[in-house]
Design a protein around this motif. Sequence first.
Motif, mmCIF file in Angstrom:
data_model
loop_
_atom_site.group_PDB
_atom_site.id
_atom_site.type_symbol
_atom_site.label_atom_id
_atom_site.label_comp_id
_atom_site.label_asym_id
_atom_site.label_seq_id
_atom_site.Cartn_x
_atom_site.Cartn_y
_atom_site.Cartn_z
ATOM 1 N N VAL A 83 45.151 80.946 29.355
ATOM 2 C CA VAL A 83 45.187 80.636 30.786
ATOM 3 C C VAL A 83 44.656 79.233 31.047
ATOM 4 O O VAL A 83 45.165 78.504 31.911
ATOM 5 C CB VAL A 83 44.376 81.683 31.581
ATOM 6 N N LEU A 84 43.631 78.837 30.290
ATOM 7 C CA LEU A 84 43.065 77.502 30.448
ATOM 8 C C LEU A 84 44.103 76.428 30.112
ATOM 9 O O LEU A 84 44.248 75.431 30.842
ATOM 10 C CB LEU A 84 41.837 77.336 29.568
ATOM 11 N N VAL A 85 44.841 76.626 29.023
ATOM 12 C CA VAL A 85 45.869 75.666 28.622
ATOM 13 C C VAL A 85 47.005 75.646 29.633
ATOM 14 O O VAL A 85 47.519 74.584 30.012
ATOM 15 C CB VAL A 85 46.400 76.008 27.221
ATOM 16 N N ALA A 86 47.399 76.840 30.114
ATOM 17 C CA ALA A 86 48.533 76.923 31.039
ATOM 18 C C ALA A 86 48.197 76.385 32.425
ATOM 19 O O ALA A 86 49.032 75.743 33.073
ATOM 20 C CB ALA A 86 49.003 78.368 31.148
ATOM 21 N N SER A 87 46.978 76.641 32.882
ATOM 22 C CA SER A 87 46.617 76.259 34.253
ATOM 23 C C SER A 87 45.830 74.964 34.333
ATOM 24 O O SER A 87 45.842 74.280 35.356
ATOM 25 C CB SER A 87 45.798 77.379 34.901
ATOM 26 N N LEU A 91 38.220 77.470 36.481
ATOM 27 C CA LEU A 91 37.994 78.544 37.441
ATOM 28 C C LEU A 91 39.054 79.625 37.313
ATOM 29 O O LEU A 91 38.739 80.826 37.298
ATOM 30 C CB LEU A 91 37.983 77.982 38.864
ATOM 31 N N VAL A 92 40.310 79.215 37.203
ATOM 32 C CA VAL A 92 41.391 80.189 37.051
ATOM 33 C C VAL A 92 41.232 80.968 35.753
ATOM 34 O O VAL A 92 41.454 82.191 35.703
ATOM 35 C CB VAL A 92 42.763 79.480 37.088
ATOM 36 N N SER A 93 40.823 80.287 34.702
ATOM 37 C CA SER A 93 40.625 80.945 33.406
ATOM 38 C C SER A 93 39.506 81.979 33.484
ATOM 39 O O SER A 93 39.624 83.081 32.943
ATOM 40 C CB SER A 93 40.298 79.908 32.329
ATOM 41 N N LEU A 94 38.423 81.628 34.181
ATOM 42 C CA LEU A 94 37.306 82.567 34.330
ATOM 43 C C LEU A 94 37.715 83.770 35.178
ATOM 44 O O LEU A 94 37.324 84.908 34.887
ATOM 45 C CB LEU A 94 36.109 81.859 34.964
ATOM 46 N N LEU A 95 38.506 83.514 36.218
ATOM 47 C CA LEU A 95 38.982 84.617 37.056
ATOM 48 C C LEU A 95 39.898 85.543 36.256
ATOM 49 O O LEU A 95 39.834 86.770 36.397
ATOM 50 C CB LEU A 95 39.725 84.068 38.275
ATOM 51 N N ALA A 96 40.749 84.973 35.411
ATOM 52 C CA ALA A 96 41.636 85.775 34.577
ATOM 53 C C ALA A 96 40.824 86.627 33.604
ATOM 54 O O ALA A 96 41.133 87.803 33.375
ATOM 55 C CB ALA A 96 42.599 84.870 33.813
ATOM 56 N N LEU A 97 39.767 86.033 33.046
ATOM 57 C CA LEU A 97 38.902 86.770 32.129
ATOM 58 C C LEU A 97 38.187 87.897 32.860
ATOM 59 O O LEU A 97 38.076 89.023 32.339
ATOM 60 C CB LEU A 97 37.888 85.822 31.501
ATOM 61 N N LEU A 98 37.719 87.620 34.071
ATOM 62 C CA LEU A 98 37.047 88.641 34.866
ATOM 63 C C LEU A 98 37.982 89.789 35.192
ATOM 64 O O LEU A 98 37.597 90.970 35.105
ATOM 65 C CB LEU A 98 36.496 88.026 36.156
ATOM 66 N N LEU A 99 39.215 89.474 35.539
ATOM 67 C CA LEU A 99 40.206 90.517 35.817
ATOM 68 C C LEU A 99 40.480 91.355 34.572
ATOM 69 O O LEU A 99 40.629 92.583 34.648
ATOM 70 C CB LEU A 99 41.501 89.895 36.338
ATOM 71 N N ALA A 100 40.549 90.695 33.416
ATOM 72 C CA ALA A 100 40.793 91.415 32.162
ATOM 73 C C ALA A 100 39.625 92.345 31.839
ATOM 74 O O ALA A 100 39.832 93.493 31.412
ATOM 75 C CB ALA A 100 41.012 90.422 31.026
ATOM 76 N N LEU A 101 38.409 91.877 32.040
ATOM 77 C CA LEU A 101 37.234 92.710 31.785
ATOM 78 C C LEU A 101 37.180 93.896 32.746
ATOM 79 O O LEU A 101 36.828 95.013 32.345
ATOM 80 C CB LEU A 101 35.962 91.869 31.917
ATOM 81 N N THR A 102 37.550 93.641 34.007
ATOM 82 C CA THR A 102 37.585 94.721 34.984
ATOM 83 C C THR A 102 38.652 95.744 34.621
ATOM 84 O O THR A 102 38.439 96.958 34.716
ATOM 85 C CB THR A 102 37.858 94.163 36.394
ATOM 86 N N GLY A 103 39.814 95.244 34.203
ATOM 87 C CA GLY A 103 40.886 96.141 33.777
ATOM 88 C C GLY A 103 40.500 96.971 32.566
ATOM 89 O O GLY A 103 40.828 98.162 32.476
ATOM 90 N N ALA A 104 39.769 96.354 31.635
ATOM 91 C CA ALA A 104 39.319 97.075 30.446
ATOM 92 C C ALA A 104 38.337 98.176 30.832
ATOM 93 O O ALA A 104 38.390 99.285 30.287
ATOM 94 C CB ALA A 104 38.669 96.105 29.463
ATOM 95 N N TRP A 105 37.435 97.885 31.786
ATOM 96 C CA TRP A 105 36.500 98.913 32.244
ATOM 97 C C TRP A 105 37.251 100.074 32.886
ATOM 98 O O TRP A 105 36.925 101.238 32.659
ATOM 99 C CB TRP A 105 35.488 98.324 33.227
ATOM 100 N N PHE A 106 38.265 99.754 33.704
ATOM 101 C CA PHE A 106 39.053 100.804 34.348
ATOM 102 C C PHE A 106 39.736 101.674 33.297
ATOM 103 O O PHE A 106 39.768 102.908 33.421
ATOM 104 C CB PHE A 106 40.084 100.189 35.288
ATOM 105 N N CYS A 107 40.277 101.043 32.261
ATOM 106 C CA CYS A 107 40.940 101.802 31.190
ATOM 107 C C CYS A 107 39.946 102.689 30.451
ATOM 108 O O CYS A 107 40.247 103.845 30.127
ATOM 109 C CB CYS A 107 41.626 100.846 30.218
ATOM 110 N N ILE A 108 38.756 102.151 30.185
ATOM 111 C CA ILE A 108 37.723 102.941 29.516
ATOM 112 C C ILE A 108 37.332 104.134 30.374
ATOM 113 O O ILE A 108 37.216 105.273 29.889
ATOM 114 C CB ILE A 108 36.481 102.075 29.222
#
Length: 253
Positions: A83-87, A91-108
């Motif tokens: 995401v960092l390379v693409a964007s 900030l966008v990269s950190l937000l993407a990481l936060l969303l991924a971590l939140t999604g992982a918690w939801f899956c768990i």
Amino acid sequence: MLKLQFICCHLHSNFFCIFCSLSVPGLSGPMALYRIRQYEDSDYEAVRTMFGRGIMEYAPAGYIHMLKHPQAQLHFLGLFLAVLVASGSLLVSLLALLLALTGAWFCIWCLWNDYAQQFLCNDLLDIRRIYLEAADSCLWVAEAEGAVVGMVGAVLPDDPSERGHALELKRMSVRREYRGRGIARALCRTVIRFAQEHGYSAVVLATSMVHYSAQRLYESMGFQRVLVRSPSLLASFLQFSVFYYQYEVPGSR
């Protein structure tokens, strides 16, 4: 010095009564007196509620276990860098990481919830039929201060190769505030004794990779880990594994 008073009375092959009182220096009186008895129909809601809550307590531990795994860390790092390379935006990269971590918690959380609901809708839906009416099966509860504070069951294993010589220990659970008092160990011994008296040569069980205290308990009692397996593709992706143990019953008939 911890003082333990323990009396075990074998009433018949399907019923054990265990009374235990612990006294600890510095406390004004004994810790809660408890007894282990056979499940009764009036215990139904208490048993199901306790087991469901006990399972969900370990969802955070499952999440932390996943985050500590190198493969998961590489996935999150790869996402962040991509995401960092693409964007070009931190900030966008950190937000993407936060969303991924939140999604992982939801899956768990969903994985653990499905894990609990599977049992509540399976053998714990019709406890009397599965544990009290079936051959060589039983369910016991630990009772303290007028409430059910622990439980464990014994049934014939699902694996056909284990039937005839092994019983399966299932649904071990102790309420959080009553842990560390020897209740789980007493429940485990109840199942071993039951298997021994019914002529079985082994007790088998399964527990998750984050039930650390349960693993220590079983291993301290002589259970040997014989298999590690992920129950599904999602579980494998989330680094969730189930440990399988076996105990050789001494003096079995």
